[in-house]
Enzyme design. Structure first.
Site: not given
Ligand code: AMP
Ligand code: TRP
Length: 342
Positions: A118, A201, A204
């Site tokens: 980041k 991955k 967003k």
């Molecule tokens: P974040 O949007 O980064 O705050 O992620 C929120 C949750 O979603 C966390 O538990 C991440 O590990 C999970 N997460 C985010 N992107 C993925 C992905 N591509 N595959 C599986 N889990 C994800």
């Protein structure tokens, strides 16, 4: 009770920093709902203080926090069963985070890959909060003595740091106060990849909207994104082993399995050998069946933001009732003078 004598309690958090996507749903939300439905006490947090470690527009942050809450509820989280709230309403998180800033070592933080990703090339210009992010995350978890944390793969390193912080605190003060939290990273949904590139991955921050399915996408958009998902020209293999070295095929099969609550073996028994022209429409139907009701319910809930705010405030009250005594005991262990119990 866990072996160490802690009551099982699940905690997890998601940042309100933009659209929820299929990776968040399969890696996090759906599994949160599963934990809730097993009857374990579950606490889920919209981590707005984590979101502001990078710049957030205030109007968008407010909207995203409410929309994320709607996403939780639409994914099956029931505010009467689970505690749902936003982090900034429970000050104990940041208070314990300060303590953990004093427990964690600079060297531990410097190893965090999410910080390196980041902060990018210009780490000197990153906020101090971005660097300290994992100490706040440890506080989120440990201020509830949470024993289990369901997350996607990408959070593994942060959870290891949480364990290191708990161990160091317990050692430094000669107590068994904080539990050594178990990460819960299991199943086919913990690493959902981009629909455009099976080595990246789903995220967003990917500039291509075709790379992800957003929880706000309508049925047509969901089906179109699956039809256009990148694949190779070969049909699906007949056995699981044949998915190795075929990241896009593997990703679609994983997504199918996670959506259908099936194992990869079961999916392959059903679809092995099929051409993508046959598999993709099956997958689109399944995705629309599972996801379209969520986006519909999210937009319905978003029509009444007062109700969402009420749910968050009520959840915050219940969260604080657990967190405040744990923070008070932490301070007591450390030698801070405070009010006497009467
Ligand atoms: P974040 O949007 O980064 O705050 O992620 C929120 C949750 O979603 C966390 O538990 C991440 O590990 C999970 N997460 C985010 N992107 C993925 C992905 N591509 N595959 C599986 N889990 C994800
Ligand atoms: N760092 C997590 C993410 O980016 C969000 C998060 C913050 C979290 N605090 C948490 C996840 C506590 C689990 C437990 O996805």
């Amino acid at each position: 009770m866990t072996e160490a004598g802690f009551t099982p309690r699940v905690f997890s958090g998601i940042q309100p920093s933009g659209n929820l996507h299929l990776g968040n749903y399969l890696g996090a939300l759906k599994r949160f709902a599963d934990a809730q439905n097993k009857g374990v006490q579950s606490i889920y947090c919209m981590v707005d203080l984590h979101a502001v470690t990078v710049w957030q527009d205030p109007v968008e942050l407010r909207h995203s926090t409410r929309e994320l809450t709607a996403g939780f509820i639409a994914s099956g989280l029931d505010p009467a069963k689970s505690i749902l709230f936003n982090q900034s309403q429970v000050a104990e998180h940041t208070q314990l985070a300060w303590v953990f800033n004093c427990v964690a070592r600079m060297g531990w933080m410097q190893r965090m890959t999410q910080f390196k990703d980041k902060a990018g090339k210009n780490a000197q210009n990153a906020s101090l909060g971005l660097f300290a992010y994992p100490a706040l995350m440890a506080a989120d978890i440990l201020v509830y003595h949470a024993t289990h944390v369901p997350v996607g793969e990408d959070q593994k390193q942060h959870l290891e740091l949480t364990r290191d912080i708990a161990i160091k605190f317990n050692n430094d003060f000669g107590v068994d106060f904080f539990p050594i939290t178990e990460p819960v990273i299991e199943g086919t949904g913990t690493r959902v990849m981009s629909l455009r590139d099976g080595s990246k991955k789903m995220s967003k921050s990917d500039p291509s909207d075709m790379s992800r399915i957003n929880l706000t996408d309508d049925a047509d958009t969901i089906a179109r994104k699956i039809r256009k998902a990148k694949t190779d020209p070969e049909p699906l293999p007949s056995e699981v082993k044949g998915l190795e070295e075929r990241p896009e095929a593997r990703n679609l099969v994983n997504i199918y399995a996670a959506l259908a609550d099936m194992s990869v073996d079961q999916v392959m028994a059903e679809v092995g050998g099929k051409a993508f022209s046959e598999f993709k429409p099956m997958m689109a139907d399944l995705a629309v069946e599972k996801l379209a009701p969520i986006s519909g319910e999210m937009s319905r809930l978003m029509q009444d933001v007062n109700e969402i705010d009420r749910i968050l405030a009520e959840g915050a009250g219940r969260a604080r009732a657990i967190a405040a005594p744990i923070l008070r005991q932490t301070y007591e262990i450390m030698g801070m003078v405070g009010p006497r119990e009467i």
